[in-house]
Design an enzyme around this catalytic site. Structure first.
Site, PDB file in Angstrom:
ATOM      1  N   TRP A 189      21.676  43.574  19.382  1.00  0.00           N
ATOM      2  CA  TRP A 189      22.674  44.295  18.592  1.00  0.00           C
ATOM      3  C   TRP A 189      23.414  43.278  17.739  1.00  0.00           C
ATOM      4  O   TRP A 189      23.820  42.213  18.221  1.00  0.00           O
ATOM      5  CB  TRP A 189      23.697  45.031  19.472  1.00  0.00           C
ATOM      6  N   LYS A 232      24.047  51.067  14.993  1.00  0.00           N
ATOM      7  CA  LYS A 232      25.454  51.434  15.029  1.00  0.00           C
ATOM      8  C   LYS A 232      25.817  52.118  13.723  1.00  0.00           C
ATOM      9  O   LYS A 232      25.177  51.891  12.693  1.00  0.00           O
ATOM     10  CB  LYS A 232      26.298  50.167  15.237  1.00  0.00           C
ATOM     11  N   HIS A 266      27.752  55.212  19.130  1.00  0.00           N
ATOM     12  CA  HIS A 266      27.340  54.683  17.830  1.00  0.00           C
ATOM     13  C   HIS A 266      26.894  55.739  16.826  1.00  0.00           C
ATOM     14  O   HIS A 266      26.085  55.472  15.939  1.00  0.00           O
ATOM     15  CB  HIS A 266      26.236  53.644  18.023  1.00  0.00           C
ATOM     16  N   ASP A 298      34.327  54.822  18.437  1.00  0.00           N
ATOM     17  CA  ASP A 298      33.505  54.047  19.374  1.00  0.00           C
ATOM     18  C   ASP A 298      34.404  53.137  20.207  1.00  0.00           C
ATOM     19  O   ASP A 298      34.376  51.916  20.081  1.00  0.00           O
ATOM     20  CB  ASP A 298      32.497  53.225  18.550  1.00  0.00           C
TER      21      ASP A 298
HETATM   22  C1  RNT Z   1      28.516  47.019  20.273  1.00  0.00           C
HETATM   23  C2  RNT Z   1      27.292  47.365  21.037  1.00  0.00           C
HETATM   24  C3  RNT Z   1      26.807  46.318  21.988  1.00  0.00           C
HETATM   25  C4  RNT Z   1      27.914  45.651  22.760  1.00  0.00           C
HETATM   26  C5  RNT Z   1      27.464  44.780  23.897  1.00  0.00           C
HETATM   27  C6  RNT Z   1      28.536  43.887  24.391  1.00  0.00           C
HETATM   28  O1  RNT Z   1      29.008  48.054  19.558  1.00  0.00           O
HETATM   29  O2  RNT Z   1      27.468  48.571  21.696  1.00  0.00           O
HETATM   30  O3  RNT Z   1      25.838  46.851  22.818  1.00  0.00           O
HETATM   31  O4  RNT Z   1      28.834  46.570  23.256  1.00  0.00           O
HETATM   32  O5  RNT Z   1      26.333  44.107  23.538  1.00  0.00           O
HETATM   33 ZN    ZN Z   2      25.928  49.152  23.080  1.00  0.00          ZN
END
Ligand code: RNT
Ligand code: ZN
Length: 422
Positions: A189, A232, A266, A298
């Protein structure tokens, strides 16, 4: 009557009640036992990690609020807290780690230089506790993420740094998979995006695609590592544009045969991931879920027993998708006891899965297929008050885990004994 006896007797009644609907509670419990959820280490220390011990999260789109005492400050504190949490969650589960939890012996090691050795303590601990590990490169909380762009940065040197980090993390993921004998889901991510309206939406996505291709170029054994990508919609500081959007990663996952990660926070606030599961699993082999709870946005609140959560669990069970889905948690609340936060979210998720396993699927699908939609609605509403709690508490008891009404006392005494000294 002893508490144990009461649990057994209420279960016996519940079993009969479910049998009236053609549901076999014993079978449901056997299925539940097989489900491992991936518990996120980052709830224990507010996504701080050990690069900058004692510090807080900076740079890169994630926000933790609250200052409840007891935050884990060292790897050992975090592991001790995790052990407590695991002991209060029935069944056997996994740990989800981030690259910033590397242990570098006090030495500064850049993220593109981390190696499996920095995770040996975690692997030893996981092995000893019979816990599988999942992993995540950390593309945030870093000076080279401070302009909001990592893998899609227009500066090649910055992009290369993050590509190297991604490659290093896949080596670490593979190491965990090999050592623990269970494939490590390694999830990418990135926060990349713009606060305000961009002129060019295309170029960052082209760069991101190219960077991902470079990270994932080296084929690895799926027995040890499963690569996932997470989209996201928006983030703090990336309200207007996110390079790694849902369409971007859905396309990427289909084309490159990776896992797709759906995080419940997301998407647009009225959009649910439960409706996406049966669609995406027609086109990709395996799914990763980040189960979270958004409040207005979120916000990553602790997972509670909501309709949203139950619908996700029902979709996984009804579609026969449990085998192809890796279920992880992803939230961080620093305003309450952090161990309780892990335990509450995990138990809710398991309870929702149990509820889904106890659905009278045959009756519901027969009603639907015969066009009796009134009876379907009546049945949906009626089964909401079946005695799930009795089956749940019995499950906890058979797993040598404290049942509802009991486990929280452990939190209170741990807080007194351990947290008060931190
Ligand atoms: C962020 C993502 C991601 C993180 C973690 C800490 O919006 O959701 O997965 O929350 O990797
Ligand atoms: Zn996440």
């Amino acid at each position: 009557m002893s508490a144990k006896k009461i649990t057994e007797q209420t279960y016996a009644f519940a079993k009969e009640k479910y049998a009236e609907y053609g549901v076999d509670t014993e079978k449901a419990l056997r299925q539940l036992r097989k489900i491992s959820i991936s518990i996120h280490c980052w709830q224990g220390d507010d996504v701080t990690g050990f690069e900058n011990m004692g510090g807080t999260l900076t740079d890169g789109g994630l926000q933790v609020t609250g200052n409840h005492p007891g935050k884990a400050r060292t790897p050992d504190e975090l592991r001790t807290d995790l052990e407590k949490a695991f002991s209060l969650i029935p069944g056997s589960h996994r740990l989800n780690l981030h690259a910033i939890y590397a242990e570098t012996d006090g030495k500064k090691v850049e993220r593109n230089k981390i190696v499996p050795e920095h995770f040996r303590n975690w692997a030893d601990w996981a092995k000893k506790n019979k816990i599988g590990v999942d992993f995540n490169p950390t593309f945030f909380a870093h000076k080279l993420a401070s302009d909001g762009f990592t893998l899609s940065n227009r500066d090649k040197a910055i992009r290369d740094f993050w590509i190297e980090h991604g490659i290093a993390c896949r080596e670490i993921g593979e190491y965990f998979g090999r050592r623990l004998g269970t494939a490590c889901v390694t999830n990418i991510w990135i926060p990349d995006g713009y606060k305000d309206t961009p002129y060019d939406r295309k170029a960052p996505r082209e760069r991101l695609k190219d960077s991902l291709d470079q990270i994932l170029k080296h084929k690895m054994n799926k027995k040890f590592i499963l690569d996932a990508v997470e989209s996201k919609l928006f983030g703090i500081g990336s309200e207007s544009y996110v390079a790694g959007s849902h369409e971007f990663y859905l396309g990427y996952a289909v084309k490159n045969n990776t896992l797709l990660c759906l995080d419940t926070g997301h998407f647009h606030p009225t959009e649910t991931i439960s409706d996406k599961i049966s669609s995406v699993l027609l086109f990709i082999d395996e799914l990763l879920l980040h189960v979270s709870r958004g409040v207005r946005w979120d916000s990553d609140h602790v997972v509670t027993y909501t309709d949203d959560l139950r619908t996700i669990a029902e979709e996984l069970v009804r579609g026969g998708f449990l085998e192809r889905t890796h279920i992880g948690l992803d939230y961080f609340d620093a305003s309450i006891n952090r161990i309780a936060a892990w335990v509450i979210g995990s138990r809710n998720l398991l309870k929702a899965l149990l509820g889904a396993l106890l659905e009278p699927g045959k009756i519901l699908s027969d009603l639907e297929n015969s066009g009796n939609l009134t009876a379907r609605l009546a049945m949906f509403e009626e089964i909401k008050t079946l005695p799930l709690g009795a089956v749940w508490n019995y499950y906890c008891q058979t797993q040598n885990c404290l049942s509802d009404g009991e486990w929280f006392k452990e939190i209170t005494s741990y807080e007194k004994k351990i947290f008060s000294k931190r």
